[in-house]
Motif scaffolding. Structure first.
Motif, PDB file in Angstrom:
ATOM      1  N   ASP A   1      25.269  -7.223   2.913  1.00 22.18           N
ATOM      2  CA  ASP A   1      26.624  -7.791   2.999  1.00 22.18           C
ATOM      3  C   ASP A   1      27.601  -7.048   2.082  1.00 22.18           C
ATOM      4  O   ASP A   1      28.606  -7.626   1.634  1.00 22.18           O
TER       5      ASP A   1
ATOM      6  N   HIS B   1      19.806  -8.983  -0.905  1.00 22.60           N
ATOM      7  CA  HIS B   1      20.182 -10.098  -1.775  1.00 22.60           C
ATOM      8  C   HIS B   1      19.526 -11.331  -1.178  1.00 22.60           C
ATOM      9  O   HIS B   1      18.855 -11.227  -0.143  1.00 22.60           O
TER      10      HIS B   1
ATOM     11  N   HIS C   1      20.865 -14.411  -0.183  1.00 21.67           N
ATOM     12  CA  HIS C   1      21.581 -15.413   0.605  1.00 21.67           C
ATOM     13  C   HIS C   1      20.695 -15.870   1.771  1.00 21.67           C
ATOM     14  O   HIS C   1      19.795 -15.150   2.205  1.00 21.67           O
TER      15      HIS C   1
ATOM     16  N   HIS D   1      29.393  -8.181  -3.400  1.00 19.36           N
ATOM     17  CA  HIS D   1      29.137  -9.430  -2.663  1.00 19.36           C
ATOM     18  C   HIS D   1      28.305 -10.395  -3.516  1.00 19.36           C
ATOM     19  O   HIS D   1      28.602 -11.593  -3.581  1.00 19.36           O
TER      20      HIS D   1
ATOM     21  N   HIS E   1      19.392 -13.901   4.708  1.00 21.46           N
ATOM     22  CA  HIS E   1      18.671 -12.667   4.361  1.00 21.46           C
ATOM     23  C   HIS E   1      17.243 -12.989   3.923  1.00 21.46           C
ATOM     24  O   HIS E   1      16.341 -12.196   4.143  1.00 21.46           O
TER      25      HIS E   1
HETATM   26 ZN   LIG Z   1      25.434 -12.603   1.679  1.00 21.49          ZN
END
Ligand SMILES: [Zn+2]
Length: 274
Positions: A212, A110, A112, A191, A115
């Motif tokens: 996550d 993902h 975020h 998430h 990451h």
């Molecule tokens: Zn995350």
């Protein structure tokens, strides 16, 4: 296949983000309003030495995250990063003898900030991410829900995952990452709505690079939703699907922030589903 756990610094978040408290909007506000910080946790990126070329799963944190937009309540009140430039994924890969040209593919679970924080090191690689996740993270709307698209490298234009129609065991969809089919992405919504995990078929075992999906193996096993997931039912269904998968396949489960992840990978420790 050799897999490296690369710790790109550490992050401090609230207990209520790791183990969600309450339900609905209340649960999603707790990571910001609660005062109970958890201990610092690692931020892992992963490198798979594969015959088709090195695959990096998530790019970890970046030193730029020590400064975050102060107008955003999550960034101001709910998270701290600790990372130096030499702890970013690029320099650590070089220390392992893996140069930028060796990394054929980067897959993002993902987008975020911890990451996609090391994306700048991968200008020469094919980058793959879910189309819906990229759309959610982009623009002002992405910034409002906690992404930092304005820090993506200007060349960032990921290739969408090519989802197959058929189910993949307990997971609704899978997408191949290698031609050999031994590294695949599976849909693990929760998430974030389009979060994916990476399954590496390594001999007898499956290695699940879980992003996550949960912060800890323990919270996956107990079905404890985090403080971030927008859709509680979707997150619970994904955690249940992972338990089903682990009960039928010996699996090493490796979340990005689990302090035990690197140890479990080194010890080849599979999940014991009760
Ligand atoms: Zn995350």
């Amino acid at each position: 296949m050799r897999i490296h756990a690369i710790q790109t610094g550490r992050v401090q978040i609230k207990q209520a983000q790791i183990k969600g408290r309450g339900h609905g909007l209340w649960r999603q506000l707790q990571p910001v309003v609660s005062r109970e910080w958890a201990d610092w946790v690692p931020v892992y990126a992963w490198a798979i030495e594969h015959p088709e070329g090195v695959i990096v799963v998530d790019t970890g944190s970046g030193a730029h995250l020590k400064s975050l937009p102060r107008w955003h309540p999550y960034f101001q009140f709910a998270v701290h990063f600790d990372i130096e430039p030499e702890q970013e994924v690029g320099p650590q890969l070089r220390n392992l003898g893996i140069g930028a040209r060796d990394v054929k593919t980067v897959v993002l679970t993902h987008l975020h900030v911890d990451h996609d924080g090391g994306l700048a090191h991968f200008a020469l690689s094919r980058i793959v991410a879910d189309r819906g996740e990229v759309a959610r993270a982009a623009g002002i709307r992405g910034t409002l829900v906690g992404y930092l698209p304005q820090r993506w490298p200007s060349w960032f234009d990921p290739q969408p995952l090519s989802w197959q129609e058929a189910r993949c065991g307990p997971f609704a969809h899978s997408a191949p990452i290698t031609n050999a089919g031994d590294v695949i992405a599976v849909a693990t919504p929760g998430h974030t709505p389009d979060h994916v995990s990476i399954l590496v078929h390594d001999g007898e075992r499956q290695i699940m690079l879980a992003g996550d999906t949960s912060y800890l193996e323990e919270t996956m096993l107990s079905g404890t939703i985090d403080g971030v997931s927008p859709d509680e039912a979707a997150a619970a269904a994904t955690l249940a699907a992972i338990r089903t998968f682990c009960a039928t396949h010996p699996t090493i489960y490796l979340p990005t922030h689990d302090p035990q992840s690197a140890e479990r990978l080194a010890a080849r420790d599979t999940v014991a589903v009760r």
